[in-house]
Design an enzyme around this catalytic site. Structure first.
Site, mmCIF file in Angstrom:
data_model
loop_
_atom_site.group_PDB
_atom_site.id
_atom_site.type_symbol
_atom_site.label_atom_id
_atom_site.label_comp_id
_atom_site.label_asym_id
_atom_site.label_seq_id
_atom_site.Cartn_x
_atom_site.Cartn_y
_atom_site.Cartn_z
ATOM 1 N N GLU A 54 -50.630 -15.192 -22.942
ATOM 2 C CA GLU A 54 -50.811 -14.557 -21.412
ATOM 3 C C GLU A 54 -52.252 -14.468 -21.538
ATOM 4 O O GLU A 54 -52.793 -14.391 -20.270
ATOM 5 C CB GLU A 54 -50.133 -13.180 -21.538
ATOM 6 N N HIS A 123 -40.049 -4.870 -20.950
ATOM 7 C CA HIS A 123 -39.844 -5.832 -19.702
ATOM 8 C C HIS A 123 -40.059 -5.073 -18.424
ATOM 9 O O HIS A 123 -40.326 -5.772 -17.275
ATOM 10 C CB HIS A 123 -38.540 -6.546 -19.794
#
Ligand SMILES: Cc1ncc(C[n+]2csc(CCOP(=O)(O)OP(=O)(O)O)c2C)c(N)n1
Ligand SMILES: [Mg+2]
Lengths: 322, 339
Positions: A54, A123
């Site tokens: 990321e 998440h």
């Protein structure tokens, strides 16, 4: 008007903007796999899968944005933004300023969050306030399909870095989306329901919660106005203050944890600029200061309920300190 | 009632490609020496100024002048450069005005970044020095995007990314190399291995001696050369950039050099091993260049004096310019935040 899910509304926005501007490209983990239609139409240079990294996904977007491209990156789930924090906060948010205005960063970083899939707090973590606190960034978090489309298109056209949060609970919600060009300006709240007695300020998945609470309140003779912030930064201060001054009673509602959340900012704004109009203290109905759990009932308990919002509004309506 | 500053003119359409007129052609040995002397004089003048007047310190490139001049002199006007906190050598070799750089370090209005950067993140877009970052490794995380723009927008230049041996320990180093290899990005990764990572010796942080060894696992070609020999650096930089232009793939060039002064001025270097420092002082890139020029004939001590006098005059003028530059208007605090 056409009925469309949030997911499809976003897909339309992406396709339309990529068609309109050849500098727009999209990449991320699985982007080319999951958006096969975009890949087919725009090719593998503009629709790319990436390594699972990321930081470099975001850094690449920042570097590309400063030098002529307009990247959209999909970072999947909001907690993964932690790996991209440096690139978004220290580079995209600061290098325009630190360079004396030499660079612009037209990029959009998309991330999902919110209760609904019982996936737990690695998440699901509503971190929008972190980015609202960082200078140089914009933060968008829509509540319905039309706004998802219109705001995503505007975010792609904006010359600044935009964090675009997608509430998981809304992803497959259908909604009416206007046909033809749909642009919703960044920084403009919407009155989701007009009312006189109390203002419910919210965004994302808790807007429908507020709307349901407003229905319940209406049955009791309390007229609630629901403000959908839509953009968290820049905050539409005028919209919040106008409504707050009119009703004199304000409840701020969001799923993110309470401490230093967006609700704190809204409450401070109202206290600073509309104090003399207030008939009761500003209230917050938010998620707790806890990591969102996975277990379905616990996850649901995390999210402000219709009952809790209605009860806060009811208490405010009964209270009058002047 | 938004908190956003008023819109500034959109810049996305403006080219990042540098105005070649301002970029000096550094080829002749005398010109290379002069560029190296300019960097040293710039760094020493600012260090003295800081010690005397309490102005902000800097991360000097003293001892690393051959690395900067050697690589930058081999770049073309189309190429772009990303650098870091230790950037003065790269900027000056690319033709940046020492007066505007000093004004930036002093926080003045005429600095390249209007005084908002200070010494640590000076970018000069018109020279193609873009997105300077002082987050160690920041330049590595951004170079891939800059190179992606170069390829997707059909621009000819490659991207030179300068970073330290310390930055090679950041995760983003590995992410950057891997993505550049997978996406075939035209990046010249230049690691200035100066043996120091702030106050920690490189040996304490890694097993093995060479950062360049980390390239092969990513399928990236590399070389490791004496970074204190300007001609060796130039030869290696030419070979590396030729390879990038021929193959469209990245290259990692490691330059073995040494930080002769401290991490950030002032720094008494009490933690530096005296014998190691002395050994590297004996390999001072400027002294070596002078000696080789004088030994080669055709270059006299008088020529050397001439260069040194010219450099000193430039630095005097630069410092005078910087000190005469006004402070930024306080209203500047809230400009340049948003486009
Ligand atoms: C992410 C980050 N960590 C730490 C620092 C503090 N710091 C600034 S320069 C530096 C040393 C960097 O070493 P290296 O990459 O070898 O570059 P050099 O200074 O030797 O040129 C450190 C630790 C920083 N600026 N950014
Ligand atoms: Mg170092």
């Amino acid at each position: 008007m056409t009925t469309t899910t949030v997911y499809d509304a976003m897909a339309q926005a992406l396709a339309e903007e990529m068609r309109r501007d050849a500098r727009v490209l999209m990449f991320g983990e699985g982007v080319a796999t999951k958006r096969a239609d975009l890949l087919a139409e725009f090719g593998s240079a503009r629709v790319r899968n990436t390594p699972l990294a990321e930081g470099i996904i975001a850094g690449t977007a920042v570097g590309a944005a400063a030098t002529g491209l307009r990247p959209v990156i999909d970072l999947l789930f909001a907690p993964f933004l932690c790996y991209a924090m440096d690139e978004l906060v220290n580079s995209a948010g600061k290098l325009r300023y630190l360079s004396g205005g030499q660079f612009d960063f037209p990029l959009v970083a998309i991330a999902m969050t919110g209760a609904g899939w019982a996936v737990g707090s690695q998440h699901n973590h509503n971190v929008e306030a972190w980015f609202a606190h960082a200078p140089g960034l914009k933060v968008v978090m829509p509540s319905n399909a039309a706004d998802f489309k219109g705001l995503l298109k505007s975010a792609i056209r904006d010359d600044n870095p935009v964090l675009f949060f997608v509430d998981i609970g809304l992803l497959y919600q259908p909604g009416e989306v206007p046909d033809g060009e749909t642009l919703v300006p960044l920084g403009q709240a919407a009155i989701a329901r007009p009312g006189q007695d109390v203002t419910l300020v919210s965004y994302a998945k808790t807007v429908p919660v507020c709307l349901q609470a407003a229905d319940a309140l209406a049955a009791e003779g309390i007229s609630a106005e629901v403000i959908d912030l839509r953009t968290i930064k820049p905050l539409d201060e005028a919209a919040v203050l106008t409504s707050s001054r009119r009703t004199g009673r304000v409840v701020v509602v969001h799923e993110a944890s309470r401490t230093c959340g967006v609700g704190a900012e809204v409450a401070a704004l109202v206290a600073e600029h509309a104090f003399d109009s207030l008939k009761a203290p500003v209230r917050r109905v938010t998620g707790p200061d806890a990591p969102p759990p996975a277990s379905y009932p616990l996850e649901q308990a995390f999210v402000p309920s219709v009952a809790a919002v209605a009860e806060a509004a009811r208490q405010l309506s009964a209270a009058s300190w002047r | 009632m938004n908190t956003v500053s008023p819109a500034a003119p959109a810049r996305a359409a403006a080219p990042v490609s540098p105005a070649s007129a301002a970029i000096p052609r550094l080829e002749q040995p005398e010109a290379l020496l002069e560029a190296m002397l300019l960097i040293r004089a710039y760094e020493l003048r600012l260090s003295e100024h800081s010690a005397r007047s309490g102005t902000p310190g800097t991360c000097t490139a003293v001892g690393q002048e051959a690395a900067a001049v050697g690589v930058v002199s081999m770049l073309s006007a189309d190429d772009l450069i990303l650098t870091n906190h230790r950037s003065a050598g790269h900027l000056l070799a690319r033709g940046a005005d020492p007066g505007r750089m000093m004004a930036e370090v002093l926080g003045r209005r005429d600095g390249y970044c209007k005084g908002k950067s200070g010494s640590l993140h000076i970018s000069v877009r018109e020279l193609g020095v873009v997105l300077t970052s002082t987050i160690v490794g920041g330049e590595l995380s951004l170079a891939t995007g800059v190179a992606l723009s170069q390829t997707m927008l059909g621009r000819p230049g490659i991207v030179a990314c300068f970073f330290g041996d310390g930055a090679a320990g950041e995760g983003t180093f590995h992410e950057s190399l891997n993505l550049a290899a997978v996406w075939k990005l035209p990046i010249l990764y230049v690691c200035e291995n100066n043996e120091w990572q702030a106050f920690v010796h490189r040996r304490e942080t890694m097993v093995g001696e060479r950062i360049a060894a980390r390239a092969a696992p990513y399928g990236i070609a590399s070389a490791s050369v004496d970074g204190n020999d300007v001609e060796a650096v130039r030869a290696a930089a030419r070979a590396a950039s030729d390879s990038i232009r021929d193959t469209g793939r990245p290259f990692l060039l490691e330059l073995s050099t040494y930080r002769l002064r401290g991490h950030f001025e002032p720094d008494d270097q009490a933690y530096v091993n005296a014998a190691e420092l002395a050994a590297w002082q004996a390999r001072d890139p400027i002294a070596r260049m002078k000696a080789s020029l004088l030994a080669g004939g055709g270059f006299t001590p008088g020529d050397l004096d001439g260069i040194e006098t010219r450099v000193a005059a430039r630095i005097d003028a630069a410092m005078a310019f910087a000190e005469a530059s006004p402070w930024p208007d306080p209203a500047e605090l809230l400009t340049d935040i948003y486009a």
